[in-house]
Design an enzyme around this catalytic site. Structure first.
Site, PDB file in Angstrom:
ATOM      1  N   CYS A 191       0.846  -1.194   0.000  1.00 31.13           N
ATOM      2  CA  CYS A 191       0.000   0.000   0.000  1.00 31.13           C
ATOM      3  C   CYS A 191       0.879   1.240   0.000  1.00 31.13           C
ATOM      4  CB  CYS A 191      -0.857   0.057   1.264  1.00 31.13           C
ATOM      5  SG  CYS A 191      -1.970  -1.351   1.419  1.00 31.13           S
ATOM      6  N   GLY A 211      -0.628   0.715  -4.951  1.00 32.44           N
ATOM      7  CA  GLY A 211      -1.890   0.031  -4.695  1.00 32.44           C
ATOM      8  C   GLY A 211      -2.978   0.578  -5.580  1.00 32.44           C
ATOM      9  N   ASN A 229       0.641   0.745   5.921  1.00 35.28           N
ATOM     10  CA  ASN A 229       1.333   0.009   4.871  1.00 35.28           C
ATOM     11  C   ASN A 229       2.192  -1.053   5.543  1.00 35.28           C
ATOM     12  OD1 ASN A 229       4.147   0.759   2.674  1.00 35.28           O
ATOM     13  ND2 ASN A 229       2.684  -0.894   2.557  1.00 35.28           N
ATOM     14  N   GLY A 230       2.018  -2.307   5.114  1.00 39.02           N
ATOM     15  CA  GLY A 230       2.792  -3.411   5.699  1.00 39.02           C
ATOM     16  C   GLY A 230       1.866  -4.544   6.103  1.00 39.02           C
ATOM     17  N   TYR A 267      12.002  -3.630  -7.083  1.00 45.95           N
ATOM     18  CA  TYR A 267      10.821  -3.556  -7.926  1.00 45.95           C
ATOM     19  C   TYR A 267       9.789  -2.516  -7.490  1.00 45.95           C
ATOM     20  CZ  TYR A 267       6.273  -4.804  -9.817  1.00 45.95           C
ATOM     21  OH  TYR A 267       5.039  -4.750 -10.412  1.00 45.95           O
TER      22      TYR A 267
HETATM   23  P1  AMP Z   1       6.016 -13.568 -12.402  1.00 38.63           P
HETATM   24  O1  AMP Z   1       7.396 -14.145 -12.421  1.00 38.63           O
HETATM   25  O2  AMP Z   1       5.193 -13.912 -13.575  1.00 38.63           O
HETATM   26  O3  AMP Z   1       5.306 -13.941 -11.141  1.00 38.63           O
HETATM   27  O4  AMP Z   1       6.099 -11.991 -12.419  1.00 38.63           O
HETATM   28  C1  AMP Z   1       7.244 -11.343 -12.103  1.00 38.63           C
HETATM   29  C2  AMP Z   1       7.140  -9.911 -12.567  1.00 38.63           C
HETATM   30  O5  AMP Z   1       6.167  -9.209 -11.797  1.00 38.63           O
HETATM   31  C3  AMP Z   1       8.473  -9.249 -12.370  1.00 38.63           C
HETATM   32  O6  AMP Z   1       9.010  -8.971 -13.607  1.00 38.63           O
HETATM   33  C4  AMP Z   1       8.174  -7.971 -11.619  1.00 38.63           C
HETATM   34  O7  AMP Z   1       8.294  -6.879 -12.505  1.00 38.63           O
HETATM   35  C5  AMP Z   1       6.758  -8.095 -11.135  1.00 38.63           C
HETATM   36  N1  AMP Z   1       6.718  -8.410  -9.683  1.00 38.63           N
HETATM   37  C6  AMP Z   1       7.576  -9.119  -8.979  1.00 38.63           C
HETATM   38  N2  AMP Z   1       7.195  -9.217  -7.690  1.00 38.63           N
HETATM   39  C7  AMP Z   1       6.069  -8.537  -7.566  1.00 38.63           C
HETATM   40  C8  AMP Z   1       5.182  -8.250  -6.478  1.00 38.63           C
HETATM   41  N3  AMP Z   1       5.386  -8.743  -5.279  1.00 38.63           N
HETATM   42  N4  AMP Z   1       4.117  -7.487  -6.722  1.00 38.63           N
HETATM   43  C9  AMP Z   1       3.875  -7.038  -7.933  1.00 38.63           C
HETATM   44  N5  AMP Z   1       4.661  -7.276  -8.994  1.00 38.63           N
HETATM   45  C10 AMP Z   1       5.754  -8.019  -8.836  1.00 38.63           C
END
Ligand code: AMP
Length: 455
Positions: free
Chosen positions: A2, A28, A102-103, A244
């Site tokens: 969030c 979010g 957030n958390g 990320y």
């Molecule tokens: P996937 O391996 O298909 O699960 O998706 C990985 C991709 O989603 C990565 O390239 C990141 O850019 C993005 N990503 C990784 N971790 C997260 C997360 N916890 N929440 C949202 N997006 C993520």
């Protein structure tokens, strides 16, 4: 995950809150809300949806007041529905309190049981409601004292903004898992998950809220407290924010996300001897890493994937099917760029492997001759308990599988992850991190009820 914002001012701030929330929308996208105090009462508006859709100009004009908090939500504890939208607002001892979080707490279920045994009735199922009720339970007129007691109860990750009619309080958990920055604009104080929310208001970032710190803005002044006198800070800032989650322009605990991401790409390219033609970033999360890879390898950086700007984060879709269609809608290869080319494809992380697999397939269909996938973080092997939405271990492709298995699953010609120690080096040791998703070293254990009772 969030995003939170809090503003303490002496003029109406609804629009400022709205703009700053807008800037952290990436944290979010399920729901959002704003609560504002006019000195006597707290008024609020919250709903499912994006900031730009939920708030109409006329509604903002009705939210009068000079102290306020805001929230954007992506659910990681508690379902995605209206009752869990934040800020939460409640009454206790003849005053109103509003809270945004957030958390993720690791002991929310236990605390919920405890409160229910005491007769509390919950309206929703998020861990945030537990915080609000504990706060109310121990509030005897001094907000800082009740926050300190609450911090003794709640375990895990929490950055909070809490508001009474005449004061704003920012709190960061004793490990500082989730970010929280303090800024200033004239006489106004701003707290936010990321500095962009302060920057866009024309404010100046002062510093991070420290782990275990409670900062109160009241009577035009700031006062800082620590949750316990015996407490020694054990900062465990979340490294995945830098990899990320945070925007490229975020500086959290002295580490700038963009610089770090570029550096990780550079480190990954060192000692590589790939005969490739171009470096292609996975937009947007792979851009900075690809810049670094291109700098170091001297291979040209090319836009080989076009992103549909009107689609949110792919990952932020509850089901696997939706995630798959999400990737297809979001990214399309530029066949005239990739056709017949050997490509170094750079992305920030592999979680389930779905995204990379689909992207690799679409690049092959578009005529790429070779695809060498480079990931600017180590393999994600463990679930996060602290608010990054990583799935159960069984759904993490790197959990129990080696790199060769993952390469075959994704379908690329070669695959390389960043080494965990080199990743930490790339932060130039400006902070100490939680990297539990990579090494399973959880700074706060997820205890079950029996273990908690025996503590
Ligand atoms: P996937 O391996 O298909 O699960 O998706 C990985 C991709 O989603 C990565 O390239 C990141 O850019 C993005 N990503 C990784 N971790 C997260 C997360 N916890 N929440 C949202 N997006 C993520």
């Amino acid at each position: 995950m969030c995003g939170i914002v809090g503003i303490y001012s002496n003029k109406d701030i609804a629009k400022e809150l709205y703009y700053s929330l807008y800037s952290i929308q990436h944290r979010g996208q399920e729901s959002c809300g704003i609560a504002i105090s006019n000195g006597d009462n707290i008024n609020y508006k919250k709903d499912m949806g994006l900031v730009g859709d939920v708030f109409k100009e006329s509604e903002l004009a009705n939210l009068k007041g000079s102290i306020g908090i805001g929230h954007v939500r992506y659910s990681t504890a508690g379902g995605s529905h209206l009752a869990n939208c934040q800020p939460l607002v409640g009454r206790c001892r003849k005053r109103e309190l509003a809270l945004a979080h957030n958390g993720n707490l690791v002991n929310a279920n236990y605390l919920r049981d405890m409160l229910e045994e005491d007769g509390y009735m919950f309206q929703a199922n998020s861990d945030t409601e537990v915080i609000l009720y504990i706060l109310a339970r121990y509030y005897k007129g001094d907000i800082v004292e009740s926050i300190k007691i609450t911090m003794d109860y709640i375990k895990g990750a929490y950055s909070l903004v809490i508001m009474g009619e005449d004061e704003l309080v920012a709190v960061r958990d004793p490990h500082g898992f989730r970010p929280l920055v303090l800024g200033k604009k004239g006489d106004e104080y701003i707290f936010a998950s990321e500095n962009c929310a302060i920057d866009i208001l024309g404010g100046e970032v002062i510093r991070d809220v420290e782990p275990g710190e409670i900062i109160v803005a009241k009577d035009g002044k700031l006062k800082s407290y620590f949750y316990s006198e015996n407490y020694k800070p054990v900062k465990r800032s979340c490294i995945f924010e830098h990899i990320y989650f945070a925007r490229n322009d975020a500086t959290i605990d002295n580490v700038n996300a963009y610089d770090f991401r570029v550096k990780c790409g550079e480190v990954l390219a060192k000692d590589e001897d790939i005969k490739a033609d171009i470096v292609v970033p996975v937009p947007d999360s792979g851009w900075a890493g690809a810049v670094g890879y291109s700098n170091e390898s001297k291979l040209p950086l090319s836009e080989g994937l076009v992103k549909n700007r009107y689609v949110g984060r792919t990952f932020i879709k509850p089901t696997q099917e939706e995630r798959e269609i999400g990737v297809k809608i979001k990214l399309n290869p530029l066949s005239n760029v990739v056709k017949g080319k050997s490509i170094v494809l750079v992305d920030d992380s592999v979680v389930r492997g779905t995204t990379s697999k689909l992207i690799v397939k679409s690049l092959r269909d578009a005529g790429a001759s070779e695809i060498h996938l480079r990931i600017t973080s180590p393999p994600v092997q463990y679930s996060c308990y602290y608010g990054i939405d990583t799935p159960h271990r069984s759904n993490l492709i790197a959990s129990g599988n080696d790199v060769e298995y993952i390469r075959e699953y994704i379908g690329c010609d070669s695959l390389k992850f960043l080494d965990i120690d080199l990743m930490v080096e790339a932060t130039e040791n400006k902070a100490t991190f939680c990297k539990a998703c990579f090494d399973g070293d959880y700074p706060v254990k997820k205890l079950d009820r029996e273990e908690l009772l025996s503590c």
